[in-house]
Design a protein around this motif. Structure first.
Motif, PDB file in Angstrom:
ATOM      1  N   GLU A  16      -2.718  -9.781  20.294  1.00  0.00           N
ATOM      2  CA  GLU A  16      -4.169  -9.975  20.216  1.00  0.00           C
ATOM      3  C   GLU A  16      -4.896  -8.664  20.521  1.00  0.00           C
ATOM      4  OE1 GLU A  16      -2.163 -12.165  22.050  1.00  0.00           O
ATOM      5  OE2 GLU A  16      -2.140 -13.429  20.257  1.00  0.00           O
ATOM      6  N   GLU A  17      -4.426  -8.006  21.592  1.00  0.00           N
ATOM      7  CA  GLU A  17      -5.031  -6.723  21.955  1.00  0.00           C
ATOM      8  C   GLU A  17      -4.843  -5.700  20.841  1.00  0.00           C
ATOM      9  OE1 GLU A  17      -4.788  -4.701  26.126  1.00  0.00           O
ATOM     10  OE2 GLU A  17      -3.158  -6.166  25.943  1.00  0.00           O
ATOM     11  N   LEU A  18      -3.641  -5.719  20.266  1.00  0.00           N
ATOM     12  CA  LEU A  18      -3.352  -4.781  19.183  1.00  0.00           C
ATOM     13  C   LEU A  18      -4.342  -4.989  18.040  1.00  0.00           C
ATOM     14  CD1 LEU A  18      -1.378  -2.666  17.905  1.00  0.00           C
ATOM     15  CD2 LEU A  18      -0.217  -4.598  16.862  1.00  0.00           C
ATOM     16  N   LEU A  19      -4.517  -6.244  17.649  1.00  0.00           N
ATOM     17  CA  LEU A  19      -5.425  -6.540  16.539  1.00  0.00           C
ATOM     18  C   LEU A  19      -6.853  -6.125  16.867  1.00  0.00           C
ATOM     19  CD1 LEU A  19      -4.115 -10.002  15.326  1.00  0.00           C
ATOM     20  CD2 LEU A  19      -4.381  -7.948  13.929  1.00  0.00           C
ATOM     21  N   TYR A  60      -4.988  -1.849  -4.294  1.00  0.00           N
ATOM     22  CA  TYR A  60      -5.953  -0.868  -3.789  1.00  0.00           C
ATOM     23  C   TYR A  60      -5.358   0.531  -3.647  1.00  0.00           C
ATOM     24  CZ  TYR A  60      -9.979  -3.815  -2.851  1.00  0.00           C
ATOM     25  OH  TYR A  60     -11.105  -4.593  -2.986  1.00  0.00           O
ATOM     26  N   ALA A  61      -4.521   0.898  -4.592  1.00  0.00           N
ATOM     27  CA  ALA A  61      -3.903   2.217  -4.522  1.00  0.00           C
ATOM     28  C   ALA A  61      -4.893   3.305  -4.920  1.00  0.00           C
ATOM     29  CB  ALA A  61      -2.692   2.262  -5.438  1.00  0.00           C
ATOM     30  N   TYR A  62      -6.098   2.919  -5.279  1.00  0.00           N
ATOM     31  CA  TYR A  62      -7.105   3.835  -5.798  1.00  0.00           C
ATOM     32  C   TYR A  62      -8.293   3.956  -4.868  1.00  0.00           C
ATOM     33  CZ  TYR A  62      -8.340  -0.918  -6.603  1.00  0.00           C
ATOM     34  OH  TYR A  62      -8.569  -2.240  -6.385  1.00  0.00           O
ATOM     35  N   ALA A  63      -8.340   3.139  -3.799  1.00  0.00           N
ATOM     36  CA  ALA A  63      -9.621   2.909  -3.127  1.00  0.00           C
ATOM     37  C   ALA A  63      -9.769   3.707  -1.850  1.00  0.00           C
ATOM     38  CB  ALA A  63      -9.770   1.429  -2.807  1.00  0.00           C
ATOM     39  N   LYS A  64     -11.042   3.898  -1.476  1.00  0.00           N
ATOM     40  CA  LYS A  64     -11.356   4.381  -0.140  1.00  0.00           C
ATOM     41  C   LYS A  64     -11.351   3.128   0.726  1.00  0.00           C
ATOM     42  CE  LYS A  64     -12.333   8.130  -2.345  1.00  0.00           C
ATOM     43  NZ  LYS A  64     -11.063   8.698  -2.821  1.00  0.00           N
ATOM     44  N   ALA A  65     -10.165   2.689   1.050  1.00  0.00           N
ATOM     45  CA  ALA A  65      -9.989   1.427   1.767  1.00  0.00           C
ATOM     46  C   ALA A  65      -8.563   1.426   2.286  1.00  0.00           C
ATOM     47  CB  ALA A  65     -10.203   0.247   0.809  1.00  0.00           C
ATOM     48  N   LEU A  66      -8.181   0.331   2.939  1.00  0.00           N
ATOM     49  CA  LEU A  66      -6.799   0.238   3.412  1.00  0.00           C
ATOM     50  C   LEU A  66      -5.859   0.255   2.207  1.00  0.00           C
ATOM     51  CD1 LEU A  66      -4.652  -0.251   5.555  1.00  0.00           C
ATOM     52  CD2 LEU A  66      -5.114  -2.698   5.344  1.00  0.00           C
ATOM     53  N   ARG A  67      -4.983   1.235   2.158  1.00  0.00           N
ATOM     54  CA  ARG A  67      -4.035   1.314   1.046  1.00  0.00           C
ATOM     55  C   ARG A  67      -2.803   0.465   1.349  1.00  0.00           C
ATOM     56  NH1 ARG A  67      -4.844   6.320  -2.237  1.00  0.00           N
ATOM     57  NH2 ARG A  67      -7.094   6.321  -2.467  1.00  0.00           N
ATOM     58  N   THR A  68      -2.032   0.926   2.308  1.00  0.00           N
ATOM     59  CA  THR A  68      -0.787   0.212   2.585  1.00  0.00           C
ATOM     60  C   THR A  68      -0.597   0.085   4.079  1.00  0.00           C
ATOM     61  OG1 THR A  68       0.474   2.255   2.746  1.00  0.00           O
ATOM     62  CG2 THR A  68       0.380   1.211   0.608  1.00  0.00           C
ATOM     63  N   LEU A  97      -1.553  -7.378   9.490  1.00  0.00           N
ATOM     64  CA  LEU A  97      -2.616  -6.367   9.475  1.00  0.00           C
ATOM     65  C   LEU A  97      -3.117  -6.117   8.054  1.00  0.00           C
ATOM     66  CD1 LEU A  97      -1.119  -3.806  12.029  1.00  0.00           C
ATOM     67  CD2 LEU A  97      -3.242  -5.092  12.314  1.00  0.00           C
ATOM     68  N   GLU A  98      -2.187  -6.029   7.121  1.00  0.00           N
ATOM     69  CA  GLU A  98      -2.590  -5.715   5.754  1.00  0.00           C
ATOM     70  C   GLU A  98      -3.439  -6.848   5.181  1.00  0.00           C
ATOM     71  OE1 GLU A  98       0.455  -3.954   3.387  1.00  0.00           O
ATOM     72  OE2 GLU A  98      -0.652  -4.196   1.508  1.00  0.00           O
ATOM     73  N   LYS A  99      -3.026  -8.077   5.474  1.00  0.00           N
ATOM     74  CA  LYS A  99      -3.801  -9.219   4.953  1.00  0.00           C
ATOM     75  C   LYS A  99      -5.179  -9.291   5.607  1.00  0.00           C
ATOM     76  CE  LYS A  99      -0.395 -12.127   2.951  1.00  0.00           C
ATOM     77  NZ  LYS A  99       0.443 -13.325   2.928  1.00  0.00           N
ATOM     78  N   LYS A 100      -5.250  -8.895   6.874  1.00  0.00           N
ATOM     79  CA  LYS A 100      -6.538  -8.974   7.565  1.00  0.00           C
ATOM     80  C   LYS A 100      -7.533  -7.932   7.056  1.00  0.00           C
ATOM     81  CE  LYS A 100      -8.601  -8.954  12.199  1.00  0.00           C
ATOM     82  NZ  LYS A 100      -9.500 -10.095  11.977  1.00  0.00           N
ATOM     83  N   PHE A 101      -7.040  -6.721   6.871  1.00  0.00           N
ATOM     84  CA  PHE A 101      -7.987  -5.630   6.616  1.00  0.00           C
ATOM     85  C   PHE A 101      -8.050  -5.161   5.167  1.00  0.00           C
ATOM     86  CE2 PHE A 101      -6.920  -5.137  11.186  1.00  0.00           C
ATOM     87  CZ  PHE A 101      -8.188  -5.369  11.691  1.00  0.00           C
ATOM     88  N   GLU A 102      -7.300  -5.791   4.275  1.00  0.00           N
ATOM     89  CA  GLU A 102      -7.315  -5.316   2.899  1.00  0.00           C
ATOM     90  C   GLU A 102      -8.710  -5.458   2.292  1.00  0.00           C
ATOM     91  OE1 GLU A 102      -5.072  -7.622   0.065  1.00  0.00           O
ATOM     92  OE2 GLU A 102      -5.381  -9.469   1.191  1.00  0.00           O
TER      93      GLU A 102
END
Lengths: 121, 813
Positions: free
Chosen positions: B725-728, B627-635, B659-664
């Motif tokens: 948990e709070e962080l997420l 997703y290096a191109y997207a209007k989305a979570l990049r890295t 976090l990356e796996k959750k929100f990608e």
């Protein structure tokens, strides 16, 4: 705008069926040495333009966004008329266009017969 | 169709602004629901009471302030009894009885009897020449008096008193305003504003006797003067009492309807009697009675909807504002106006221009203000107070800003030939000429006409300054902020999003059709934006519109200037394995990529890939798209953290990968970057990320709104949390809140400045219910995401049409 040349001065080549093209998504067609971007509008009109951005950075146009009969250049966001390749305000320029004939389901694109032998191999 | 005799009968007692406004709204909502009868004590149709001071100063005639003339009653088949006073309501039989013997039964009854002027109960108050200022009759009394007498006193230095005094002054009287307190309009103005107003009015010829308590009216039959409690006296041949108003509750009280100061009503204007309602100055809602016009409209709106069976929010009270209706004097006050603990004050005081402006903020939100001498922004200020708008630089400028040059607009100093837009080589002169020649008024128009700020947008503030500089007073910063999402429509982002939700529009074609887009197929600006908004609002229902995606997002790779593409495989948290590395290297060789590059976000970019090779590379890699191109979570950039680092206190890699796996893959308004650090050394540079997380001993710190790009901005601390948990949950709520309120292509750095950190903190840190709701909506959205590379590999039709060329030989010719 139709090209000034008369129909007899083109050779038309079958490039595929109407269904090979998706509405509002460009597709590249290599016709001999020519790289052509073919577009199908929402009205099922098919247009063929040279796959070359008229902007200063170069690049291709097949990936642009199509709105009605206007293409938004994917590299520089210029507006290009699909009908005649004219770049629309506020920018200026011209993209070469090719005549398209649709018979039934078949789509044909015309190349000029004799332009310094460029289209003949 | 409902026949006339079948209509319910609505009776209105009180032909004033509150009652008739309610009736007007009922007629609009459900014109055939009610047959209406109106009783009014005055011999006039409905008029605008707040403009009485204009009648008094003779700048308007009575006819000019009539709101609904006799014809209006006829046209709406309203039975009107003027000069008729209702004397009793039989709430059991549901009948009203009037002083002339008329009895009218009702199905629903609205009491809108308004208020009476409060008359001081002091000796001599019944003498001739002492009047209140409440209705047209009072007004005519005053006009008469001005013909015969010279010296007038107005008791009451409030809104009404000052208006009456100014009116009498204009009629040629010698007028003294008597006020109990030292400061006039003390219920609306602070010390400074009150003194300024008094000075202004004195310069116009009014006299003041402040700090004076009236003890007795002097004279025989007719008043000749006033004696105050300090023993002093004032000569006066005519006295106007304007010390306040009292809700007119007599009728209600005598008819057995519950009253306190006013007629008691609930949030739907219901009184204690069945089918009897009270609206406007006569009622008391949640302990408050109102003497101004805005509340009655708000109450009327709720009551009208209630009576028409239209769903309505309950009335919860009004923010009242005051505007002195005296020509040549701008005085505005609304909401909280006194400095107090917990309030921040924005203040501008200019003795020379005689301007005083003050805006009060609580937690960054506008809660009140006072404007003296320059009321241009009063209606907007009132709006901001009512909606509790967060103070922004633009609002600040609009209210207390000086002229553009003084606020740091350097556009004037730019040389004509200086390049403003580096991407497109646009000079200042080019922009100035375009503004002048084409009459441009927004940055968006300049963008279209000149290309300035069209590419990276970094020069946008300068372009805006140039616009401001060229237009001067004509520049409207608030309009600029709410500008249309593109030139196909005049609607702003918020208007479009609201319409999508309210009208249930699911496809962008529907949006363009329903909202009357000028360009039926949209443009390269609105198409991607609408596609995003629709997906955000209807995560399950909306079908992604590939033809509305920018090429990068459609092809799931980055287009380069030569028409080739860059491919970035996902590398969660910047972590890879020797096998994956080997695979990437082998594929780079196989497809003859031009360059292998480590990106700024800790991944590998394979550059120079031909479009038709894209699906093959994806297949051979067998990795998810980066997703290096997207209007989305990049890295999610990470440091080594506690797993290896000597200083690491937290497992930053583990959290980053989680976090990356959750929100990608989730679409966002703009590209979105995270960083997780295992200690405050901050090796993953969290201060320039949309969300930067820093691990400490025992806690995570969450920073937001950072940007290392076009407009560099340091992230600000949002909060600290103890548990993962709070962080997420907070990260999830933050991202969802941004998704729901961000404009398409607006990075969090701009978004957070527009929203205000405090309001974001309130919404996702303090408001636990809201946080949870946001996180839940995030889960719904996440449930819809798909891995795009594998999706295309599994769809041969899509793959063929989007990526494969058609090759035709011309050799046979």
């Amino acid at each position: 705008m139709e090209p000034i040349l008369n129909k007899d001065e083109y050779t038309f080549y079958l490039i595929g069926n109407v269904d090979d093209f998706t509405e509002r998504l460009g597709r590249v067609v290599r016709l001999g040495k020519e790289e052509i971007a073919v577009f199908k509008t929402t009205d099922e009109q098919i247009y063929a333009l040279e796959n070359k951005s008229p902007g200063p950075r170069g690049g291709t146009i097949a990936e642009g966004i199509i709105s009605g009969e206007v293409l938004f250049d994917p590299i520089c966001d210029w507006k290009i008329s699909l009908k005649d390749g004219q770049v629309l305000d506020p920018d200026t320029g011209q993209v070469r266009t090719y005549p398209v004939h649709v018979h039934g389901n078949e789509v044909r694109v015309g190349l000029v017969k004799n332009e310094g032998g460029r289209f003949h191999e | 169709m409902v026949k006339v005799q079948e209509r319910r009968h609505l009776v209105l007692i009180g032909n004033g602004m509150a009652g008739i406004n309610t009736v007007e709204q009922i007629l609009k909502l459900a014109p055939s629901t009610y047959r209406i009868t109106v009783f009014g004590s005055e011999p006039y149709p409905n008029y605008n009471r707040i403009q009485l001071s204009y009648v008094l100063e003779k700048s308007k005639a009575v006819e000019d302030i009539i709101l609904n003339d006799w014809n209006w009653y006829l046209e709406n088949e309203i039975e009107l009894y003027t000069g008729t006073t209702v004397t009793h309501i039989d709430t059991e039989q549901k009948i009203v009885k009037a002083d002339n013997g008329i009895e009218v039964p009702y199905d629903a009854l609205i009491i809108a009897t308004g208020s009476n002027p409060f008359l001081l109960p002091v000796p001599g108050a019944d003498k001739e020449g002492i009047v209140g200022f409440r209705d047209i009759a009072d007004c005519q009394n005053m006009l008469h008096a001005a013909d015969q007498y010279k010296k007038a006193a107005v008791i009451g230095g409030g809104l009404l008193g000052l208006e009456a005094a100014k009116g009498l002054l204009k009629l040629g009287m010698d007028v003294t305003v008597v006020h109990l307190f030292e400061e006039i309009m003390e219920r609306q103005l602070d010390h400074t504003a009150s003194l300024m107003l008094q000075a202004e009015l004195e310069s116009q010829g009014l006299k003041f006797a402040t700090g004076k308590q009236t003890e007795e009216f002097l004279g025989d039959e007719r008043v000749s003067g006033i004696r105050f409690s300090d023993g002093t006296t004032l000569d006066a041949e005519f006295v106007v009492m304007a010390v306040g108003i009292r809700p007119n509750i007599l009728l209600a009280k005598e008819s057995g309807i519950a009253v306190n100061r006013g007629i008691l009503v609930d949030d739907y204007m219901r009184t204690s009697a069945p089918d009897v309602y009270a609206v406007g100055e006569c009622n008391e809602h949640r302990g408050t009675t109102y003497g101004l016009v805005a509340p009655l409209f708000e109450q009327g709106a709720v009551l009208a909807k209630y009576l028409c069976g239209v769903e309505t929010k309950p009335y919860e009270g009004s923010v009242v504002s005051t505007q002195l209706k005296i020509s040549g004097v701008d005085v505005f006050s609304a909401g909280e106006f006194m400095d107090a603990e917990g309030l921040s004050v924005v203040r501008m005081h200019d003795d020379w221009l005689r301007i005083y402006k003050k805006v009060l903020l609580r937690g960054g939100r506008i809660v009140g203000g006072v404007l003296i001498g320059d009321g241009k922004e009063s209606s907007r200020l009132q709006q901001w107070i009512r909606t509790g708008t967060v103070m922004t630089e633009a609002i600040h400028n609009a209210i207390v800003g000086q002229s553009a040059v003084e606020t740091g607009n350097t556009a004037a100093e730019l040389a004509d030939e200086e390049i403003v837009c580096g991407c497109n080589g646009v000079t200042k002169k080019h922009i100035v000429d375009a503004i002048n020649e084409k009459g441009l008024t927004t940055v968006e128009e300049i963008k279209v006409a000149t290309s300035a700020s069209r590419s990276c947008g970094g020069c946008r503030p300068v372009v805006e300054q140039i616009l401001q500089y060229v237009l001067g007073d004509k520049y409207d910063s608030a309009a600029a902020k709410q500008e249309a999402i593109c030139s196909c429509t005049t609607l702003s982002r918020d208007e479009v999003v609201t319409a999508i939700k309210e009208k249930g529009l699911i496809t962008s074609k529907e949006v363009r059709y329903a909202l009357e887009w000028d360009n039926p197929e949209g443009c390269s600006k609105c198409r991607p934006a609408l596609n995003y908004y629709l997906g955000m609002i209807w995560p399950a229902e909306h079908v992604d519109e590939k033809d509305s995606r920018f090429v990068n997002e459609r092809m799931h790779a980055n287009i380069q200037k030569d028409g080739t593409f860059g491919v970035v495989p996902r590398m969660y948290g910047g972590v890879t394995t020797p096998d994956d590395l080997r695979l990437i290297a082998d594929i780079a060789v196989k497809y003859n990529v031009k360059l292998v590059k480590v990106t700024g976000g800790q991944r590998l970019d394979l550059l120079g890939v031909k479009k038709e090779d894209l699906p093959k590379i994806w297949k051979d890699l067998g990795m998810p798209s980066g997703y290096a191109y997207a209007k989305a979570l990049r890295t999610v950039k990470t440091c080594v953290g506690s797993q290896f680092c000597r200083f690491g206190t937290k497992d930053s890699m583990g959290m980053g990968i989680l976090l990356e796996k959750k929100f990608e893959r989730l679409d966002m308004p703009a590209k979105f970057k995270l960083a997780v650090n295992g200690c405050p050394r901050n090796c993953a540079e969290s201060s320039t990320k949309d969300i930067g997380i820093v691990g400490n001993e025992g806690a995570w710190e969450i920073y937001v709104g950072g940007n290392g790009g076009i407009k560099a901005r340091l992230a600000e601390l949002l909060c600290k949390v103890r548990t993962d948990e709070e962080l997420l949950e907070i990260v999830s709520a933050f991202m969802q809140y941004y998704r729901e309120t961000g404009k398409y292509l607006e990075r969090t750095s701009d978004w957070i400045e527009r929203m205000g950190l405090e309001s974001v903190t309130e919404a996702i840190v303090n408001d636990l219910d809201n946080r949870r709701a946001l996180a839940e909506r995030m889960e719904v959205a996440l449930a819809q995401v798909k891995e795009p590379w594998s999706e295309i590999l599994n769809n041969s039709n899509l793959r063929e049409r989007m990526f494969e060329e058609i090759s035709v030989s011309t050799k046979q010719d």
